[in-house]
Every structure is written in C-alpha cells, then in structure tokens.
Design a protein around this motif. Structure first.
Motif, PDB file in Angstrom:
ATOM      1  N   ILE A 199     -21.363  -2.701 -10.795  1.00 21.94           N
ATOM      2  CA  ILE A 199     -20.450  -1.944 -11.651  1.00 21.94           C
ATOM      3  C   ILE A 199     -21.173  -1.537 -12.935  1.00 21.94           C
ATOM      4  O   ILE A 199     -21.965  -2.297 -13.489  1.00 21.94           O
ATOM      5  CB  ILE A 199     -19.185  -2.778 -11.956  1.00 21.94           C
ATOM      6  CG1 ILE A 199     -18.133  -1.929 -12.646  1.00 21.94           C
ATOM      7  CG2 ILE A 199     -19.524  -4.027 -12.755  1.00 21.94           C
ATOM      8  CD1 ILE A 199     -16.775  -2.598 -12.752  1.00 21.94           C
ATOM      9  N   ALA A 200     -20.910  -0.323 -13.396  1.00 23.99           N
ATOM     10  CA  ALA A 200     -21.561   0.190 -14.591  1.00 23.99           C
ATOM     11  C   ALA A 200     -20.658   0.005 -15.810  1.00 23.99           C
ATOM     12  O   ALA A 200     -19.456  -0.219 -15.694  1.00 23.99           O
ATOM     13  CB  ALA A 200     -21.895   1.667 -14.400  1.00 23.99           C
ATOM     14  N   THR A 201     -21.273   0.151 -16.970  1.00 24.46           N
ATOM     15  CA  THR A 201     -20.550  -0.074 -18.225  1.00 24.46           C
ATOM     16  C   THR A 201     -19.302   0.790 -18.342  1.00 24.46           C
ATOM     17  O   THR A 201     -18.273   0.354 -18.847  1.00 24.46           O
ATOM     18  CB  THR A 201     -21.482   0.204 -19.412  1.00 24.46           C
ATOM     19  OG1 THR A 201     -22.629  -0.631 -19.308  1.00 24.46           O
ATOM     20  CG2 THR A 201     -20.777  -0.058 -20.732  1.00 24.46           C
ATOM     21  N   ASN A 202     -19.388   2.015 -17.872  1.00 21.53           N
ATOM     22  CA  ASN A 202     -18.275   2.949 -18.036  1.00 21.53           C
ATOM     23  C   ASN A 202     -17.246   2.889 -16.902  1.00 21.53           C
ATOM     24  O   ASN A 202     -16.284   3.651 -16.912  1.00 21.53           O
ATOM     25  CB  ASN A 202     -18.792   4.381 -18.134  1.00 21.53           C
ATOM     26  CG  ASN A 202     -19.625   4.611 -19.381  1.00 21.53           C
ATOM     27  OD1 ASN A 202     -19.440   3.926 -20.382  1.00 21.53           O
ATOM     28  ND2 ASN A 202     -20.545   5.549 -19.309  1.00 21.53           N
ATOM     29  N   ASP A 203     -17.465   2.010 -15.930  1.00 21.59           N
ATOM     30  CA  ASP A 203     -16.567   1.945 -14.776  1.00 21.59           C
ATOM     31  C   ASP A 203     -15.271   1.218 -15.097  1.00 21.59           C
ATOM     32  O   ASP A 203     -15.273   0.186 -15.772  1.00 21.59           O
ATOM     33  CB  ASP A 203     -17.240   1.226 -13.603  1.00 21.59           C
ATOM     34  CG  ASP A 203     -18.287   2.072 -12.923  1.00 21.59           C
ATOM     35  OD1 ASP A 203     -19.134   1.494 -12.208  1.00 21.59           O
ATOM     36  OD2 ASP A 203     -18.257   3.309 -13.085  1.00 21.59           O
ATOM     37  N   TYR A 204     -14.174   1.751 -14.577  1.00 19.45           N
ATOM     38  CA  TYR A 204     -12.891   1.076 -14.570  1.00 19.45           C
ATOM     39  C   TYR A 204     -12.600   0.592 -13.149  1.00 19.45           C
ATOM     40  O   TYR A 204     -13.170   1.089 -12.184  1.00 19.45           O
ATOM     41  CB  TYR A 204     -11.781   2.028 -15.032  1.00 19.45           C
ATOM     42  CG  TYR A 204     -11.738   2.234 -16.512  1.00 19.45           C
ATOM     43  CD1 TYR A 204     -12.709   2.985 -17.161  1.00 19.45           C
ATOM     44  CD2 TYR A 204     -10.720   1.668 -17.276  1.00 19.45           C
ATOM     45  CE1 TYR A 204     -12.672   3.170 -18.528  1.00 19.45           C
ATOM     46  CE2 TYR A 204     -10.679   1.846 -18.652  1.00 19.45           C
ATOM     47  CZ  TYR A 204     -11.662   2.601 -19.271  1.00 19.45           C
ATOM     48  OH  TYR A 204     -11.621   2.776 -20.622  1.00 19.45           O
ATOM     49  N   ILE A 205     -11.715  -0.367 -13.021  1.00 23.94           N
ATOM     50  CA  ILE A 205     -11.325  -0.920 -11.730  1.00 23.94           C
ATOM     51  C   ILE A 205      -9.869  -0.572 -11.480  1.00 23.94           C
ATOM     52  O   ILE A 205      -9.002  -0.841 -12.329  1.00 23.94           O
ATOM     53  CB  ILE A 205     -11.516  -2.452 -11.712  1.00 23.94           C
ATOM     54  CG1 ILE A 205     -12.985  -2.788 -11.986  1.00 23.94           C
ATOM     55  CG2 ILE A 205     -11.072  -3.030 -10.373  1.00 23.94           C
ATOM     56  CD1 ILE A 205     -13.187  -4.140 -12.623  1.00 23.94           C
ATOM     57  N   THR A 206      -9.623   0.052 -10.345  1.00 30.14           N
ATOM     58  CA  THR A 206      -8.291   0.545 -10.023  1.00 30.14           C
ATOM     59  C   THR A 206      -7.891   0.053  -8.636  1.00 30.14           C
ATOM     60  O   THR A 206      -8.721   0.009  -7.731  1.00 30.14           O
ATOM     61  CB  THR A 206      -8.262   2.086 -10.044  1.00 30.14           C
ATOM     62  OG1 THR A 206      -8.842   2.560 -11.260  1.00 30.14           O
ATOM     63  CG2 THR A 206      -6.838   2.606  -9.926  1.00 30.14           C
ATOM     64  N   TRP A 207      -6.634  -0.301  -8.487  1.00 32.09           N
ATOM     65  CA  TRP A 207      -6.117  -0.735  -7.193  1.00 32.09           C
ATOM     66  C   TRP A 207      -4.989   0.186  -6.744  1.00 32.09           C
ATOM     67  O   TRP A 207      -4.131   0.574  -7.549  1.00 32.09           O
ATOM     68  CB  TRP A 207      -5.594  -2.174  -7.264  1.00 32.09           C
ATOM     69  CG  TRP A 207      -6.674  -3.203  -7.330  1.00 32.09           C
ATOM     70  CD1 TRP A 207      -7.413  -3.566  -8.430  1.00 32.09           C
ATOM     71  CD2 TRP A 207      -7.146  -4.015  -6.252  1.00 32.09           C
ATOM     72  NE1 TRP A 207      -8.314  -4.548  -8.097  1.00 32.09           N
ATOM     73  CE2 TRP A 207      -8.173  -4.846  -6.774  1.00 32.09           C
ATOM     74  CE3 TRP A 207      -6.818  -4.133  -4.897  1.00 32.09           C
ATOM     75  CZ2 TRP A 207      -8.855  -5.773  -5.986  1.00 32.09           C
ATOM     76  CZ3 TRP A 207      -7.489  -5.060  -4.110  1.00 32.09           C
ATOM     77  CH2 TRP A 207      -8.498  -5.866  -4.653  1.00 32.09           C
ATOM     78  N   TYR A 208      -5.012   0.492  -5.451  1.00 33.02           N
ATOM     79  CA  TYR A 208      -3.972   1.304  -4.825  1.00 33.02           C
ATOM     80  C   TYR A 208      -3.377   0.520  -3.649  1.00 33.02           C
ATOM     81  O   TYR A 208      -4.032  -0.326  -3.056  1.00 33.02           O
ATOM     82  CB  TYR A 208      -4.536   2.626  -4.294  1.00 33.02           C
ATOM     83  CG  TYR A 208      -4.685   3.707  -5.326  1.00 33.02           C
ATOM     84  CD1 TYR A 208      -5.732   3.684  -6.237  1.00 33.02           C
ATOM     85  CD2 TYR A 208      -3.775   4.748  -5.409  1.00 33.02           C
ATOM     86  CE1 TYR A 208      -5.873   4.672  -7.192  1.00 33.02           C
ATOM     87  CE2 TYR A 208      -3.897   5.745  -6.356  1.00 33.02           C
ATOM     88  CZ  TYR A 208      -4.952   5.701  -7.248  1.00 33.02           C
ATOM     89  OH  TYR A 208      -5.077   6.692  -8.186  1.00 33.02           O
ATOM     90  N   PRO A 255     -13.278 -10.962 -14.578  1.00 35.12           N
ATOM     91  CA  PRO A 255     -14.093 -11.907 -15.351  1.00 35.12           C
ATOM     92  C   PRO A 255     -15.025 -11.175 -16.300  1.00 35.12           C
ATOM     93  O   PRO A 255     -15.170  -9.949 -16.224  1.00 35.12           O
ATOM     94  CB  PRO A 255     -14.875 -12.647 -14.257  1.00 35.12           C
ATOM     95  CG  PRO A 255     -14.940 -11.688 -13.124  1.00 35.12           C
ATOM     96  CD  PRO A 255     -13.656 -10.904 -13.160  1.00 35.12           C
ATOM     97  N   ALA A 256     -15.646 -11.924 -17.168  1.00 39.36           N
ATOM     98  CA  ALA A 256     -16.476 -11.337 -18.221  1.00 39.36           C
ATOM     99  C   ALA A 256     -17.627 -10.493 -17.658  1.00 39.36           C
ATOM    100  O   ALA A 256     -17.956  -9.444 -18.222  1.00 39.36           O
ATOM    101  CB  ALA A 256     -17.033 -12.443 -19.121  1.00 39.36           C
ATOM    102  N   ASP A 257     -18.213 -10.896 -16.539  1.00 37.27           N
ATOM    103  CA  ASP A 257     -19.347 -10.127 -16.010  1.00 37.27           C
ATOM    104  C   ASP A 257     -18.894  -8.887 -15.232  1.00 37.27           C
ATOM    105  O   ASP A 257     -19.717  -8.042 -14.870  1.00 37.27           O
ATOM    106  CB  ASP A 257     -20.253 -11.006 -15.139  1.00 37.27           C
ATOM    107  CG  ASP A 257     -19.578 -11.485 -13.863  1.00 37.27           C
ATOM    108  OD1 ASP A 257     -20.181 -12.278 -13.128  1.00 37.27           O
ATOM    109  OD2 ASP A 257     -18.429 -11.072 -13.580  1.00 37.27           O
TER     110      ASP A 257
END
Lengths: 116, 111
Positions: free
Chosen positions: B27-36, B65-67
C-alpha cells in the motif's frame, strides 16, 4: 432517476452479433465506469469516463469492445461480433467528484449478457 | 495499484461478529482502503472507507493498523441478510480514481 439505470437487464444474443448496453448515471455525476463480472468472479474494470476528459480505456479486453459517453450523461457499451466468452454481467457505476473523494461508486443492477 | 489479498470464503452464524481481513502489503502513502458489499444479482454497494486507525459507521467498522499493510472489516451481530461478497479495495484517490476490484470474500451466514 434516483439511481444508476442500466438496460437491457437481460440480453440473449447469438455468437457474431453486435450488442449495445446502455447506462444512465445519476444526474450530475461526472464519473462513469463500466465493469464486467463473469459468473462467480470479481469485477473486471473496462473503461472510465470523467467529465470531458479522454476516457481511460485500459481495461477493454479487445478492439471488439468500445464505449461512448456524451458529456456527463448516458453511456453506451458496444460489443461487436460477440463471442461466448463475452457472456457476463456488465455493471455500470457513477460518482460525483465529492463521492470519489470518499471512494464511493454507485452501481446499477447490471446487464446480463448471454451469448449462445 | 496495490494488490489486495482476502479469504475466498467465510462461514458464520446469525448474531456473531464477523471479521474479514484484507492484506495489502505494498500500500502506498496516498492509498485509501475501501470496502464494498455485493448481493447476488446486484451491483456492489459502498460500505466503508478509511485511511488509518479505526472508522465506524452504522453498518460496519474498519480497523487499520499503524503499518497499514492490512485492514479488517468488522460486521457486528450478522444476520442472514449479510450473506454477500465483500470486496477490499486499495486506491490512490488520484486523478484517475480507477477502482480495481479483486475476487472478494464470500460470506455465508447460517441460521
């Protein structure tokens, strides 16, 4: 309308025929996506439209597939010379700029294509 | 685009809490995590999105988590109607806004 509308909901065609699938996005939504979903599988990205910018066609599987969108309105996905492997549900989604910032796409119920 | 890995399927019973974990090691710094969530014969429906720590809404909670190399979707007290496929997406929210769906986790809730 209130949601994303797709037509036809079901289409049965013969191998080699052309088909057109239509998507009416939510009014005011600048972004429009097409995805393909084969039975029991995840969604495959096909194409993305954003306003008047050039579309991102990187997911189209072959030159038999094309899509158009006029401004920020209706989109048509065309499949020429259909093959049996084109059988799938074709899903359309739209999003506003604000919704894209929260990752939210609004999907239609899909057009189920069966190629005999 | 960061690749995601999630279990193919999970079983649960009504009233239980269900946790579905998704791995996204690059995952990159600018990535968000989305669930569908996707029910049979319907298009996917947005559930929740987060960037770090914990996000909660009326449907679910998302723990990151933090990482940020994984995330867990938590569904409290599931019912039969929660039987669906759940997709984890990682997206840069960049100018392309292209969301890539994997194969998802097929959740079956039993009575």
């Amino acid at each position: 309308g209130a949601g994303v509308s797709q037509s036809p909901s079901n289409k049965v065609t013969e191998k080699g025929k052309d088909v057109e699938l239509r998507c009416d996005p939510i009014s005011g939504h600048t972004a429009l996506y097409w995805y393909r979903q084969r039975l029991g599988q995840g969604l495959e990205f096909l194409i993305y439209f954003q306003g008047n910018s050039a579309p991102d066609k990187s997911g189209l599987p072959s030159d038999r597939f094309s899509a158009e969108r006029t401004g920020e309105s209706v989109s048509t996905l065309t499949i020429q010379r259909t093959q049996q492997e084109d059988s799938a549900v074709y899903l359309c989604a739209s999003s506003s700029y604000r919704d894209m910032n929260t990752g939210e796409l609004f999907f239609g119920e899909g057009s189920r294509l069966t190629v005999l | 685009l960061a690749k995601t890995t999630q279990p193919i399927s999970m079983d649960s019973y009504e009233g239980q809490e269900v946790n579905i974990t998704c791995s996204h090691n690059n995952i990159a710094t600018n990535d968000y995590i989305t669930w569908y969530q996707q029910f049979p014969s319907q298009g996917p429906r947005f559930i929740i999105q987060g960037y770090k720590t914990k996000v909660t809404n009326e449907v679910a909670s998302l723990f990151i988590p933090a990482d940020r190399k994984s995330s867990t979707l938590s569904l409290p007290r599931v019912s039969l109607s929660d039987t669906a496929v759940y997709y984890c997406l990682v997206d840069m929210m960049d100018s392309s806004y292209k969301l890539i769906f994997g194969s998802g986790t097929r959740l079956l809730v039993r009575p």
